[in-house]
Design a protein around this motif. Structure first.
Motif, PDB file in Angstrom:
ATOM      1  N   SER A 161       0.854  -1.193   0.000  1.00 57.95           N
ATOM      2  CA  SER A 161       0.000   0.000   0.000  1.00 57.95           C
ATOM      3  C   SER A 161       0.892   1.246   0.000  1.00 57.95           C
ATOM      4  N   ALA A 162       2.127   1.070  -0.491  1.00 61.10           N
ATOM      5  CA  ALA A 162       3.112   2.170  -0.449  1.00 61.10           C
ATOM      6  C   ALA A 162       3.019   3.113  -1.632  1.00 61.10           C
ATOM      7  N   GLY A 163       2.090   2.865  -2.562  1.00 61.74           N
ATOM      8  CA  GLY A 163       1.941   3.763  -3.707  1.00 61.74           C
ATOM      9  C   GLY A 163       3.242   3.894  -4.477  1.00 61.74           C
ATOM     10  N   ASP A 164       3.602   5.139  -4.808  1.00 65.27           N
ATOM     11  CA  ASP A 164       4.842   5.376  -5.565  1.00 65.27           C
ATOM     12  C   ASP A 164       6.024   5.676  -4.641  1.00 65.27           C
ATOM     13  N   GLY A 165       5.853   5.418  -3.358  1.00 60.13           N
ATOM     14  CA  GLY A 165       6.938   5.683  -2.401  1.00 60.13           C
ATOM     15  C   GLY A 165       8.185   4.898  -2.757  1.00 60.13           C
ATOM     16  N   ARG A 166       9.326   5.473  -2.426  1.00 62.95           N
ATOM     17  CA  ARG A 166      10.600   4.833  -2.780  1.00 62.95           C
ATOM     18  C   ARG A 166      11.340   4.338  -1.534  1.00 62.95           C
ATOM     19  N   VAL A 167      12.140   3.294  -1.737  1.00 63.00           N
ATOM     20  CA  VAL A 167      12.913   2.691  -0.647  1.00 63.00           C
ATOM     21  C   VAL A 167      14.378   2.635  -1.061  1.00 63.00           C
ATOM     22  N   ALA A 168      15.229   3.305  -0.309  1.00 63.87           N
ATOM     23  CA  ALA A 168      16.670   3.307  -0.621  1.00 63.87           C
ATOM     24  C   ALA A 168      17.358   2.238   0.223  1.00 63.87           C
ATOM     25  N   SER A 169      16.929   0.999   0.049  1.00 61.65           N
ATOM     26  CA  SER A 169      17.469  -0.089   0.878  1.00 61.65           C
ATOM     27  C   SER A 169      18.883  -0.455   0.437  1.00 61.65           C
ATOM     28  N   VAL A 192      26.124  12.372  12.336  1.00 58.69           N
ATOM     29  CA  VAL A 192      24.975  11.586  11.864  1.00 58.69           C
ATOM     30  C   VAL A 192      25.166  11.236  10.387  1.00 58.69           C
ATOM     31  N   TYR A 193      25.067   9.948  10.074  1.00 59.12           N
ATOM     32  CA  TYR A 193      25.093   9.493   8.687  1.00 59.12           C
ATOM     33  C   TYR A 193      23.725   8.944   8.318  1.00 59.12           C
ATOM     34  N   GLU A 194      23.214   9.340   7.161  1.00 59.43           N
ATOM     35  CA  GLU A 194      21.997   8.735   6.609  1.00 59.43           C
ATOM     36  C   GLU A 194      22.494   7.705   5.587  1.00 59.43           C
ATOM     37  N   LEU A 195      22.575   6.454   6.027  1.00 63.70           N
ATOM     38  CA  LEU A 195      23.152   5.418   5.169  1.00 63.70           C
ATOM     39  C   LEU A 195      22.054   4.719   4.378  1.00 63.70           C
ATOM     40  N   ALA A 196      22.233   4.650   3.078  1.00 62.24           N
ATOM     41  CA  ALA A 196      21.191   4.086   2.213  1.00 62.24           C
ATOM     42  C   ALA A 196      21.826   3.547   0.946  1.00 62.24           C
ATOM     43  N   GLY A 197      21.059   2.733   0.225  1.00 58.37           N
ATOM     44  CA  GLY A 197      21.519   2.253  -1.067  1.00 58.37           C
ATOM     45  C   GLY A 197      21.593   3.404  -2.061  1.00 58.37           C
ATOM     46  N   ASP A 198      22.358   3.180  -3.135  1.00 58.79           N
ATOM     47  CA  ASP A 198      22.515   4.235  -4.147  1.00 58.79           C
ATOM     48  C   ASP A 198      21.217   4.467  -4.919  1.00 58.79           C
ATOM     49  N   VAL A 199      20.352   3.448  -4.951  1.00 60.03           N
ATOM     50  CA  VAL A 199      19.125   3.527  -5.750  1.00 60.03           C
ATOM     51  C   VAL A 199      17.901   3.472  -4.840  1.00 60.03           C
ATOM     52  N   ALA A 200      17.011   4.448  -5.002  1.00 62.01           N
ATOM     53  CA  ALA A 200      15.745   4.412  -4.256  1.00 62.01           C
ATOM     54  C   ALA A 200      14.681   3.866  -5.217  1.00 62.01           C
ATOM     55  N   TRP A 201      14.187   2.676  -4.915  1.00 62.19           N
ATOM     56  CA  TRP A 201      13.299   1.976  -5.866  1.00 62.19           C
ATOM     57  C   TRP A 201      11.821   2.114  -5.472  1.00 62.19           C
ATOM     58  N   THR A 202      10.955   1.971  -6.487  1.00 60.27           N
ATOM     59  CA  THR A 202       9.512   1.898  -6.230  1.00 60.27           C
ATOM     60  C   THR A 202       9.120   0.410  -6.230  1.00 60.27           C
ATOM     61  N   HIS A 203       7.899   0.109  -5.874  1.00 64.41           N
ATOM     62  CA  HIS A 203       7.470  -1.299  -5.905  1.00 64.41           C
ATOM     63  C   HIS A 203       7.389  -1.839  -7.338  1.00 64.41           C
ATOM     64  N   ASP A 204       7.219  -0.947  -8.340  1.00 63.95           N
ATOM     65  CA  ASP A 204       7.310  -1.429  -9.730  1.00 63.95           C
ATOM     66  C   ASP A 204       8.732  -1.911 -10.017  1.00 63.95           C
ATOM     67  N   ASP A 205       9.722  -1.159  -9.537  1.00 63.05           N
ATOM     68  CA  ASP A 205      11.117  -1.585  -9.714  1.00 63.05           C
ATOM     69  C   ASP A 205      11.366  -2.899  -8.971  1.00 63.05           C
ATOM     70  N   LEU A 206      10.791  -3.016  -7.758  1.00 66.60           N
ATOM     71  CA  LEU A 206      10.972  -4.243  -6.979  1.00 66.60           C
ATOM     72  C   LEU A 206      10.377  -5.430  -7.742  1.00 66.60           C
TER      73      LEU A 206
END
Ligand SMILES: NC(=O)c1ccc[n+]([C@@H]2O[C@H](COP(=O)([O-])OP(=O)(O)OC[C@H]3O[C@@H](n4cnc5c(N)ncnc54)[C@H](OP(=O)(O)O)[C@@H]3O)[C@@H](O)[C@H]2O)c1
Length: 283
Positions: A161-169, A192-206
């Protein structure tokens, strides 16, 4: 320099100890664990194993004796973690440990994720002390999507139910290496470091990545939170887990996990592991 890692028998902790072993010698590493039997593989690597649960203030104080730096890996007992993390920080203060590094969650000061409040409270407690500290705000693990591989293989679908939200896992391994880099760095580091993957994906990308991994088309069922709850109830999930899943997706939808800062790849000196690679290793 002696470096301690708490929760060293956990999935992240084990990888951090290995990443430290690649950078320093076993006699400089202390694994703080609550279960001696589970720590046998660590002891076999020559690491000093000390026993202390997060609720045991006396054991924590003893376990941190003579330590220069400690990685406090956040616990997994929801609702108890703020106090448990405070117990570790108090033991750090009692032992004059020179630096504590804490694994937190992305953008905790604004995040609506169900996991955020205890991380925010821990960061606030750290900030209220005089202890030198570094916060690693780790984004989602790629490995959180292990069950999506199974579901995609079985049903050809991924529910959200995340819509177009992105995840930088990012892969746990990448976060572990970053922690080891920070723990062994003598020069200046950030607070403080905000550590994340280089790519923030949508559920379509997943879904595209899952399709590649399971070798068949995978579609996204992007539904409302109520519809998601009803579907998860119909397949037998309990209310607490359903609330967690819909709460996470609501956070993703509003951007709580979308920040791809590049700080993780910069610390580990290479691009972060693409999610498709991790999903393939989990299939
Ligand atoms: N970024 C993300 O996507 C994500 C996902 C899940 C969790 N997390 C957070 O990141 C942490 C590390 O992740 P992980 O994958 O390594 O999790 P994990 O494999 O579940 O490990 C959790 C570790 O916490 C230890 N622990 C829990 N309660 C404790 C207590 N009362 N006293 C001492 N140790 C305690 C466990 O000890 P035992 O080994 O004895 O069980 C275990 O080593 C988690 O604990 C959680 O806070 C982040």
């Amino acid at each position: 320099m002696t470096i301690a890692v708490t929760a060293a028998t956990g999935q992240l902790g084990t990888l951090v100890v290995d990443a430290l072993l690649a950078r320093t010698t076993p006699d400089q590493i202390v694994a703080i664990v609550r279960d001696a039997a589970k720590a046998e593989p660590l002891a076999a690597k020559g690491v000093d194993v000390r026993i202390a649960g997060y609720d045991d203030t006396a054991a924590l104080e003893a376990a941190l004796a003579g330590i220069d730096r400690v990685l406090l890996i956040s616990g997994n007992e929801f609702g108890k973690r703020t106090q448990q993390h405070r117990n570790v920080i108090d033991a750090v203060i009692a032992n004059d440990v020179s630096r504590v590094v804490y694994t937190s969650a992305p953008q905790v000061d604004t995040s609506t994720l169900p996991v955020a409040p205890e991380h925010l409270e821990t960061e606030q407690y750290l900030a209220s002390t005089a202890v030198d500290h570094v916060v690693l705000r780790n984004n989602w693990y790629h490995e959180n999507y292990a069950s999506a591989v199974e579901t995609a293989a079985a049903t050809g679908s991924v529910l959200t139910s995340a819509g177009d939200g992105r995840v930088a896992s990012a892969a746990r391994q990448d976060f572990a290496e970053a922690a080891a880099v920070i723990l062994t760095t003598d020069g200046p580091v950030k607070r403080v470091y905000e550590l994340a993957g280089d790519v923030a994906w949508t559920h379509d990308d997943l879904a595209a990545a899952l399709s590649e991994v399971v070798g068949k088309p995978v579609s996204v069922a992007n539904v409302s939170a109520d519809e998601q709850s009803a579907i998860l109830t119909s397949v037998g999930l309990d209310a607490g887990l359903i609330g967690f899943i819909t709460g996470v997706d609501a956070g993703i939808k509003q951007g709580d996990l979308e920040l791809a800062t590049g700080e993780l790849s910069s610390l580990i000196g290479r691009p972060t592991t693409p999610i498709v690679e991790t999903l393939r290793s989990l299939a």
